[in-house]
Design an enzyme around this catalytic site. Structure first.
Site, PDB file in Angstrom:
ATOM      1  N   GLU A  58       7.107 195.014 -43.498  1.00 23.84           N
ATOM      2  CA  GLU A  58       6.073 194.329 -44.294  1.00 23.84           C
ATOM      3  C   GLU A  58       6.195 192.847 -43.975  1.00 23.84           C
ATOM      4  OE1 GLU A  58       3.732 195.487 -46.322  1.00 23.84           O
ATOM      5  OE2 GLU A  58       4.273 197.598 -46.212  1.00 23.84           O
TER       6      GLU A  58
ATOM      7  N   CYS B 156       2.524 186.365 -49.495  1.00 22.82           N
ATOM      8  CA  CYS B 156       2.192 186.874 -48.149  1.00 22.82           C
ATOM      9  C   CYS B 156       0.704 187.116 -47.975  1.00 22.82           C
ATOM     10  CB  CYS B 156       2.972 188.139 -47.858  1.00 22.82           C
ATOM     11  SG  CYS B 156       2.649 189.447 -49.040  1.00 22.82           S
TER      12      CYS B 156
HETATM   13  P1  NAD Z   1      12.928 186.131 -43.862  1.00 19.69           P
HETATM   14  O1  NAD Z   1      12.458 186.944 -42.725  1.00 19.69           O
HETATM   15  O2  NAD Z   1      13.493 184.791 -43.589  1.00 19.69           O
HETATM   16  O3  NAD Z   1      14.046 186.912 -44.714  1.00 19.69           O
HETATM   17  C1  NAD Z   1      13.837 188.242 -45.181  1.00 19.69           C
HETATM   18  C2  NAD Z   1      15.180 188.937 -45.284  1.00 19.69           C
HETATM   19  O4  NAD Z   1      15.792 189.010 -43.997  1.00 19.69           O
HETATM   20  C3  NAD Z   1      16.191 188.265 -46.207  1.00 19.69           C
HETATM   21  O5  NAD Z   1      16.768 189.255 -47.039  1.00 19.69           O
HETATM   22  C4  NAD Z   1      17.220 187.663 -45.266  1.00 19.69           C
HETATM   23  O6  NAD Z   1      18.527 187.703 -45.768  1.00 19.69           O
HETATM   24  C5  NAD Z   1      17.129 188.548 -44.045  1.00 19.69           C
HETATM   25  N1  NAD Z   1      17.397 187.806 -42.810  1.00 19.69           N
HETATM   26  C6  NAD Z   1      17.137 186.494 -42.557  1.00 19.69           C
HETATM   27  N2  NAD Z   1      17.493 186.179 -41.284  1.00 19.69           N
HETATM   28  C7  NAD Z   1      18.008 187.299 -40.742  1.00 19.69           C
HETATM   29  C8  NAD Z   1      18.565 187.626 -39.462  1.00 19.69           C
HETATM   30  N3  NAD Z   1      18.652 186.722 -38.493  1.00 19.69           N
HETATM   31  N4  NAD Z   1      18.986 188.894 -39.248  1.00 19.69           N
HETATM   32  C9  NAD Z   1      18.876 189.826 -40.227  1.00 19.69           C
HETATM   33  N5  NAD Z   1      18.382 189.572 -41.446  1.00 19.69           N
HETATM   34  C10 NAD Z   1      17.947 188.344 -41.708  1.00 19.69           C
HETATM   35  O7  NAD Z   1      11.660 186.070 -44.845  1.00 19.69           O
HETATM   36  P2  NAD Z   1      11.536 185.301 -46.198  1.00 19.69           P
HETATM   37  O8  NAD Z   1      11.549 183.828 -45.908  1.00 19.69           O
HETATM   38  O9  NAD Z   1      12.487 185.839 -47.191  1.00 19.69           O
HETATM   39  O10 NAD Z   1      10.066 185.718 -46.681  1.00 19.69           O
HETATM   40  C11 NAD Z   1       8.918 185.067 -46.278  1.00 19.69           C
HETATM   41  C12 NAD Z   1       8.156 185.919 -45.297  1.00 19.69           C
HETATM   42  O11 NAD Z   1       7.992 187.219 -45.815  1.00 19.69           O
HETATM   43  C13 NAD Z   1       6.745 185.393 -45.081  1.00 19.69           C
HETATM   44  O12 NAD Z   1       6.420 185.512 -43.732  1.00 19.69           O
HETATM   45  C14 NAD Z   1       5.875 186.341 -45.905  1.00 19.69           C
HETATM   46  O13 NAD Z   1       4.558 186.452 -45.457  1.00 19.69           O
HETATM   47  C15 NAD Z   1       6.634 187.619 -45.758  1.00 19.69           C
HETATM   48  N6  NAD Z   1       6.363 188.524 -46.858  1.00 19.69           N
HETATM   49  C16 NAD Z   1       5.661 189.654 -46.601  1.00 19.69           C
HETATM   50  C17 NAD Z   1       5.359 190.511 -47.641  1.00 19.69           C
HETATM   51  C18 NAD Z   1       4.588 191.764 -47.394  1.00 19.69           C
HETATM   52  O14 NAD Z   1       4.580 192.613 -48.275  1.00 19.69           O
HETATM   53  N7  NAD Z   1       3.943 191.938 -46.256  1.00 19.69           N
HETATM   54  C19 NAD Z   1       5.790 190.224 -48.933  1.00 19.69           C
HETATM   55  C20 NAD Z   1       6.515 189.077 -49.156  1.00 19.69           C
HETATM   56  C21 NAD Z   1       6.811 188.223 -48.102  1.00 19.69           C
END
Ligand code: NAD
Length: 494
Positions: free
Chosen positions: A211, A246
């Protein structure tokens, strides 16, 4: 390679193997416990989200707690239907048999959450995974630490401790977790990390739902009966959670005549929403971290011209509701998902140019159209691709859980909500139980050696797909009677 999670993973797998989660009553009991967790701890959840994001209590109750409560109720109301076997149409040679689809849990599921709606995007997948009978590891985002802590401390008091675990950690911990083998991975977050998760999942051939985010465009024309009503819906969807949503409209595409009317309308609406100084409004959130604040500050200083807002304060991680004009497609703000309360406006000649603009970029999570012209709506529906489309409102599509929620292409893989959550966390097992009808055996005996061209011809004719003129149940009785006759004749002449 053994990690710090390996032992817990092994015991959780044992819990799954014991069959405890296959019991529907167990699943219902866990869902009800999750419901109680949300109700009992409402004020703690509101405070945690306020600390993490300065999220207004109204938004937490509406888009986080109540969203999940409804999600649980939906699963509880429908779980008996979801788990039941689904019969499927039969072919001529299997007309007397019993083919069906049996949903079965994948097993050990990993859910990785994001911080922007930390309750909704973490618990909603968990609800689906529990309903489908899985055991689950939940990794909340470290960027909403108070919410993650609350999960870690309180959820074990409600959920079965053999089957459900909250693991805290940052990117490094998540990387380690991802080296382990899971049976399903559900990730919510950025496209960048989505790619990392997908690659890790591929190492074990683990199916994954991603997602993700991206830039969701919004096209508006001047056909609305009430432009103010339209902009009120748009600005609400953009400014809720300080733009960190998002499915927030990322940028506006409109003609010059629509842009001309925007400033007075938007000024009036934003004043109605947040008063003279949005910084003092209890209903306007803050940017989640210094890193994200600095990212937004840079986008703001290198793109377009702020015609409304543009005020920033690092000490408070505050960015005022901002509208940008004179934005070029090449500006930095148009190169990445904004994820903040900044709304760039791009002027286009007409709907064709708007569609062309959208189609030259990655497929968005959602696409918004504000128009009452049917040909404009139809053109977008036919000529663009996106996870979803919502016409004349924004974000409201998420409240209909009979619609699958998910992206396409760069905005994600897979979907969930309502029945789709249950299906996402279930393997749809195909089952065929055959009988020994003598007539059907005679019909199908052409498959056996010794092979001949004549047998092949008759077999292929039999298997050829054709529209059925006779209803399936009548066909069943015909085959049953023919089977009886075949059996009788066989016994007569033996
Ligand atoms: P992110 O990708 O930075 O982090 C998401 C998760 O991934 C966190 O739990 C984090 O600990 C983990 N993570 C971070 N870096 C990592 C790595 N290198 N390796 C493995 N895991 C890692 O995203 P965010 O900043 O938490 O959220 C914002 C993004 O999420 C935006 O792009 C938003 O559009 C998207 N989002 C999408 C939805 C949806 O339902 N489509 C909902 C909410 C947010």
């Amino acid at each position: 390679m053994k990690t710090k999670y390996s032992d817990l993973i092994a015991t959780t797998r044992q819990a799954f193997a014991s069959g405890v989660t296959r019991d529907i009553e167990f699943r219902k009991c866990q869902l009800k416990a999750l419901y109680r967790f949300l109700v009992d701890n409402e004020s703690l959840i509101v405070s945690a989200l306020n600390e993490d994001l300065r999220k207004p209590s109204f938004e937490t109750r509406m888009a986080e707690i109540d969203f999940c409560l409804n999600d649980i109720l939906g699963q509880l109301f429908n779980i008996d239907k979801y788990v039941s076997r689904k019969t499927v149409p039969k072919t001529l040679v299997t007309i007397a048999d019993n083919p069906f689809i049996l949903p079965e849990p994948y097993g050990l599921v990993l859910i990785i959450g994001a911080w922007n709606y930390p309750i909704q995007v973490t618990l909603s997948p968990l609800i689906g995974a529990i309903a489908a009978g899985n055991v689950v590891f939940v990794k909340p985002s470290e960027l909403s630490p108070m919410t993650a802590k609350l999960f870690h401390e309180l959820l074990p008091k409600y959920l079965d401790n053999r089957c459900f675990h909250i693991v805290l950690g940052d990117a490094e911990d998540t990387k380690q977790l991802l080296t382990e083998q899971f049976d399903y991975i559900f990730f919510t977050g950025s496209n960048r990390v989505g790619r990392i998760v997908h690659q890790s999942a591929a190492q074990h051939l683990t199916p994954a739902t991603l997602e993700l985010g991206g830039k969701s465009p919004l096209y508006i024309d001047d056909s609305l009966p009430d432009m103010e009503m339209g902009w009120r819906r748009i600005l609400w969807a953009k400014m809720i959670n300080a733009g960190q949503t998002c499915v927030a409209p990322d940028y506006i595409l409109c003609t010059a005549s629509v842009q001309k009317t925007l400033i007075p309308i938007a000024t009036k609406i934003l004043k109605q929403f947040f008063g003279d100084n949005p910084k003092e409004s209890p209903d306007f959130g803050r940017i989640v971290s210094d890193r994200h604040f600095e990212r937004l500050e840079k986008l703001l200083s290198t793109s377009g011209k702020a015609v409304i807002g543009g005020d920033i304060d690092l000490t408070d991680r505050y960015i005022s509701p901002t509208i940008l004009f004179d934005v070029e497609p090449t500006d930095s703000i148009m190169q990445e998902e904004i994820f903040g309360p900044i709304l760039p406006v791009i002027v286009v000649k007409d709907v064709t140019e708007a569609i062309d603009f959208v189609n030259k970029r990655e497929k968005p999570l959602t696409l918004y159209i504000f128009s009452t012209q049917q040909q404009v709506i139809d053109k977008f529906l036919k000529e663009t691709s996106s996870g979803s489309i919502c016409v004349n409102d924004a974000m409201i599509q998420l409240t209909i859980d009979s619609l699958p929620f998910g992206g396409v292409g760069n905005s994600g893989i897979g979907a969930y909500h309502g029945m789709y959550s249950f299906e996402t966390f279930s393997h749809q097992k195909s089952v065929l139980i055959r009988g020994f009808n003598p007539f059907l055996e005679w019909v199908g005996s052409k498959r056996y050696p010794p092979y001949s061209d004549n047998r092949l011809k008759r077999l292929l004719r039999l298997l050829r797909k054709r529209r059925s003129i006779i209803p399936e149940n009548i066909m069943y009785y015909i085959v049953f009677i023919l089977g009886f006759i075949t059996c009788f004749l066989y016994n007569q002449f033996e």
